[in-house]
Design an enzyme around this catalytic site. Structure first.
Site, PDB file in Angstrom:
ATOM      1  N   GLY A  72      -6.117   6.218   7.748  1.00 61.95           N
ATOM      2  CA  GLY A  72      -5.445   4.930   7.635  1.00 61.95           C
ATOM      3  C   GLY A  72      -4.557   4.630   8.836  1.00 61.95           C
ATOM      4  N   HIS A 232      -8.551  10.086   1.903  1.00 62.75           N
ATOM      5  CA  HIS A 232      -7.872  11.104   1.093  1.00 62.75           C
ATOM      6  C   HIS A 232      -7.026  10.542  -0.038  1.00 62.75           C
ATOM      7  CE1 HIS A 232      -3.627  11.134   2.794  1.00 62.75           C
ATOM      8  NE2 HIS A 232      -4.245  10.444   3.743  1.00 62.75           N
ATOM      9  N   CYS A 362       6.264  10.340   4.124  1.00 59.57           N
ATOM     10  CA  CYS A 362       6.823  10.386   5.479  1.00 59.57           C
ATOM     11  C   CYS A 362       8.342  10.347   5.434  1.00 59.57           C
ATOM     12  CB  CYS A 362       6.344   9.193   6.306  1.00 59.57           C
ATOM     13  SG  CYS A 362       4.673   8.750   5.997  1.00 59.57           S
TER      14      CYS A 362
HETATM   15  N1  PLP Z   1      -1.041   2.920   4.893  1.00 61.96           N
HETATM   16  C1  PLP Z   1      -0.596   3.173   3.660  1.00 61.96           C
HETATM   17  C2  PLP Z   1      -0.239   2.039   2.758  1.00 61.96           C
HETATM   18  C3  PLP Z   1      -0.457   4.491   3.223  1.00 61.96           C
HETATM   19  O1  PLP Z   1       0.005   4.728   1.989  1.00 61.96           O
HETATM   20  C4  PLP Z   1      -0.822   5.540   4.099  1.00 61.96           C
HETATM   21  C5  PLP Z   1      -0.630   6.955   3.698  1.00 61.96           C
HETATM   22  O2  PLP Z   1       0.345   7.310   3.092  1.00 61.96           O
HETATM   23  C6  PLP Z   1      -1.302   5.218   5.371  1.00 61.96           C
HETATM   24  C7  PLP Z   1      -1.409   3.893   5.738  1.00 61.96           C
HETATM   25  C8  PLP Z   1      -1.723   6.275   6.343  1.00 61.96           C
HETATM   26  O3  PLP Z   1      -2.999   6.788   6.009  1.00 61.96           O
HETATM   27  P1  PLP Z   1      -3.477   8.190   6.564  1.00 61.96           P
HETATM   28  O4  PLP Z   1      -2.688   9.236   5.849  1.00 61.96           O
HETATM   29  O5  PLP Z   1      -4.938   8.267   6.244  1.00 61.96           O
HETATM   30  O6  PLP Z   1      -3.246   8.195   8.040  1.00 61.96           O
END
Ligand code: PLP
Length: 413
Positions: A72, A232, A362
């Site tokens: 993502g 994931h 995060c």
């Molecule tokens: N965008 C949203 C809304 C998310 O919840 C996350 C992951 O927590 C991400 C982007 C990032 O995705 P990835 O962990 O695959 O990089």
């Protein structure tokens, strides 16, 4: 209870056994490079094509509009920076527009590339959500300007689970472009709206990482130009994702190299990852309606029981608002326990066998309260006391019952 109870699907969902089975041949030495001409490569290419076709079918796109990525975060970065830069290089910044609209409660994977654009000289407006976690169409429309080239609003919020009115917001963005461009004699769609600074096309991106596999999602019906996905969050492997880029949307690739993925994302493709992503998505789609009903019932039971458990517990988003699948993700509940730091509770629950999180993964470990919770207007103290429980395919009523009993023990001891 000795087994661990995992209640943090919004951070990452456990890999589904069927997904591992589908990936196994591509992890055990059979995977050629999909860009080669001999048998091993052709087999890999075929698996990649099939995975792409599955993802495209599940999101209502054509396979040529689907690009595999590392997740993502990469998808968000590639799309936001790639679309903004393409418009600038095609037309020059003045002619292509210089303004980007997003929201204050996006994931950092969107906020950071938007901030990077700002450092490059683009102008940025971040729309605030309501106290109950929604981007109102009126507030969004007010942020659009004649020179807005890109708007990005997430489909489902990862910390509080609210589902944004994406179809309506995309329509407003396109109407903004059309209105401006019409005056300058250009159409709203595609890369060719050659309007001046007043009247560029406004493209619309959505981060649909938390929505995929959980909500009905057709990029065509939503009317978006670009969307980001991650495997994931729905029982696929970590480190794989995809983006949707509508045909003719301007895009300048940021990851350069051998020109794979039709020059939109260079790098040898992750065949096992793509196959696993497609399998996880297929499973999630087949079970989506049933799972949505099941997880909504579990979540609502959890919410009611939490409020009865202890007077210090309140829901981050009031329960009366949290019922419709159109407005809230099925298996996500955010609540706060006044007087407790969320870290303290997370660690106590962890020792007792339960995995839950605070704000977003995060933000965990950071002393700053989550930007999402403060954007809702929560005081700092309250934001520090928030727990997020997110449910998924392995969650049962017994897990919820055990969680409630353990939390009661922790709070009342
Ligand atoms: N965008 C949203 C809304 C998310 O919840 C996350 C992951 O927590 C991400 C982007 C990032 O995705 P990835 O962990 O695959 O990089």
């Amino acid at each position: 209870m000795t087994a661990r109870v995992y209640l943090d699907y919004a951070a990452t969902a456990p890999l589904r056994p069927e997904v591992l089975e589908a990936m196994r041949p591509w992890l055990s030495g059979l995977a050629g490079n999909a860009n080669t001409l001999y048998q091993e490569g052709k087999r890999a290419r075929q698996a990649l094509d099939e995975a792409r076709a599955t993802v495209a079918r599940c999101i209502g796109a054509s396979p040529t509009e689907v690009v595999f990525t590392s997740g993502g975060t990469e998808s968000d970065n590639a799309l936001i920076i790639g679309i903004a830069h393409a418009i600038r290089t095609q037309k020059g910044r003045e002619r292509g527009g210089n303004h980007v609209v997003s929201t204050v409660f996006e994931h950092h994977a969107v906020l950071e590339p938007v901030q990077a654009l700002k450092r490059e000289g683009y102008e940025v407006t971040l729309v605030k959500p309501t106290r109950t976690g929604f981007i109102e169409p009126d507030a969004f429309a007010a942020a659009l300007r004649p020179d807005t080239l890109l708007a990005s609003v997430m489909m489902a919020q990862n910390e509080i689970g609210t589902v944004q009115p994406i179809a309506e917001l995309a329509r407003l963005a396109h109407a903004n472009g059309a209105a401006g461009a019409a005056g300058a004699g250009a159409g709203a769609s595609g890369a060719g709206a050659g309007a001046g600074a007043a009247g560029v096309s406004t493209f619309f991106h959505t981060d649909a990482v938390q929505a995929l596999g959980k909500l009905p999602l057709s990029v065509r019906e939503l009317g978006v130009d670009a969307a980001s996905f991650s495997a994931h969050k729905l029982g696929g492997p970590q480190g794989v994702g995809a983006f949707y880029l509508k045909r003719q949307t301007p895009f300048a690739a940021t990851q350069l190299g051998g020109g794979q993925e039709n020059k939109r994302r260079s790098g040898t493709q992750n065949i096992a990852g793509a196959v696993g992503f497609a399998k996880a998505l297929e499973l999630a789609e087949a079970e989506r309606e049933h799972e949505a009903a099941r997880l909504t019932a579990l979540r609502d039971h959890l919410a009611t029981a939490l409020l009865a458990l202890d007077a210090r517990i309140t829901l981050t988003i009031a329960q009366s608002d949290a019922h419709s699948l159109n407005t809230h993700l099925p298996g996500l509940l955010s609540f706060l326990v006044a007087g407790y730091e969320s870290e303290t509770l997370i660690l106590k629950l962890d020792s007792a066998g339960f995995a839950v999180s605070g704000g977003s993964a995060c933000s965990t470990g950071s002393l700053e309260p989550s930007h999402v919770l403060t954007a809702l207007g929560l005081p700092r103290d309250s934001a520090h006391s928030v727990l997020r429980v997110s449910l998924g395919h392995e969650t049962t009523q017994a897990h919820i019952t055990a969680f409630l009993a353990t939390l009661a023990t922790i709070l009342h001891s």
